[in-house]
Design an enzyme around this catalytic site. Structure first.
Site, short mmCIF file in Angstrom:
data_model
loop_
_atom_site.label_atom_id
_atom_site.label_comp_id
_atom_site.label_asym_id
_atom_site.label_seq_id
_atom_site.Cartn_x
_atom_site.Cartn_y
_atom_site.Cartn_z
N SER A 140 43.83 44.93 34.36
CA SER A 140 45.05 44.13 34.18
C SER A 140 44.98 43.46 32.81
O SER A 140 43.88 43.21 32.30
CB SER A 140 45.14 43.06 35.26
OG SER A 140 46.19 42.15 34.97
N TYR A 152 42.23 36.32 40.81
CA TYR A 152 42.68 37.62 40.30
C TYR A 152 42.09 37.87 38.91
O TYR A 152 41.54 38.94 38.63
CB TYR A 152 44.21 37.63 40.25
CG TYR A 152 44.81 38.96 39.82
CD1 TYR A 152 44.87 40.03 40.70
CD2 TYR A 152 45.31 39.13 38.53
CE1 TYR A 152 45.43 41.24 40.32
CE2 TYR A 152 45.87 40.34 38.14
CZ TYR A 152 45.93 41.39 39.04
OH TYR A 152 46.47 42.59 38.65
#
Ligand code: NAD
Length: 269
Positions: A140, A152
């Site tokens: 990401s 995350y």
């Protein structure tokens, strides 16, 4: 068959999190290129995957060791000694709690799926791989900066470490390991993003659009194919320039008096 993807037709590739979103787009792209795709997901797949020739759904929780062992056994029988060509660690979850608020169990769940999952899958399936095989980890842009959802972000930074360690370890066996870092891609994951996050993301993205799952699928297919035969341990952002710009676009736009997030496409040249 797709001549731009040498080495892929007739091979088998496992894609995790392929019931929807980016994983589904990757599975469809590969199947159209003549690949037999094992679409592995915790959730049930819809007709788009189930009815597509070349895609076989397999129920798997990436964070469960037993599930990976079962898949390895099944593939061992199915491949009849042929190598597994590719593995895409695409399954992932987000949890948008900040540093001061993230609960231990939520932190752990995110790490289990986003980081431990790719470790377990790599350990389970690399015995079936050989020279020319390729592993792609979906990271990401959060792995390249200090994005506020701390679990995350930490999980995706950790995944970068796994990619580099695995590329070093598996290189002598001819197995390549690379990362793709999507920016803001329109899927169910981002459908729940706060409006302010969407606006800011668009304002900070040089290409001034969100990404589509196919933008990422194209790069994943390239990394699985022989076109990237000498590429390992690499990280490719697929983010419209978001991470590269690192906020510099905002400075440039402010100085020029532009407000790209509220402008229509093409207005701001
Ligand atoms: P999505 O939520 O639409 O799809 C994720 C898929 O993963 C779902 O099908 C889900 O069932 C599956 N999954 C979740 N937990 C699982 C588990 N334990 N075992 C097996 N499957 C599981 O999200 P997406 O946008 O398609 O995300 C794909 C990947 O891209 C993720 O790794 C995500 O972190 C990453 N990513 C997404 C974006 C974005 O903007 N959408 C940006 C950067 C990175």
């Amino acid at each position: 068959m797709d001549p731009s993807l040498p080495g892929l037709a007739g091979t088998t590739v496992v894609v995790t999190g392929a019931a929807r979103g980016q994983g589904l787009a990757q599975a469809l792209h590969l199947a159209r290129s003549g690949v037999s795709v094992i679409a592995a997901d915790l959730a049930s797949a819809g007709p788009e995957a189930l009815d597509h020739p070349g895609i076989a759904y397999h129920r798997l929780d990436v964070s469960a060791d037993d599930d990976w062992q079962r898949l390895a056994e099944q593939l061992g029988k199915q491949l009849h000694g042929r190598p597994l060509r590719g593995l895409v660690h695409n399954a992932g979850i987000t949890h948008r709690a900040r540093l001061g608020h993230v609960a231990h169990e939520d932190w752990q769940r995110v790490l289990d799926v986003n980081l431990t999952g790719p470790l377990l899958g790599t350990q389970s399936l690399t015995p079936l791989m050989g020279p020319g095989s390729s592993i792609v980890c979906i990271g990401s842009s959060a792995a390249l900066m200090g994005h506020y959802p701390v679990a995350y972000t930490a999980s995706k930074w950790g995944l970068r470490g796994l990619v580099h360690a695995a590329a070093t370890e598996l290189g002598p066996r001819g197995i390549r390991v690379n990362a793709v870092h999507p920016g803001f891609i329109e899927t169910e994951m981002t459908a729940s993003a706060p409006a302010a996050m969407r606006d800011a993301q668009l304002e900070l993205t040089p290409l001034e659009r969100f990404g589509e799952p196919d933008d990422v699928a194209d790069v994943v297919a390239f990394l699985l194919s022989d076109s990237s035969a000498y590429v390992t341990g690499a990280e490719i952002p697929v983010d419209g320039g978001f991470a590269s710009s690192s906020g510099a676009k905002l400075i440039s736009d402010r100085i020029a008096g532009r407000r790209p997030s509220v402008a229509a496409p093409g207005d701001i040249l």
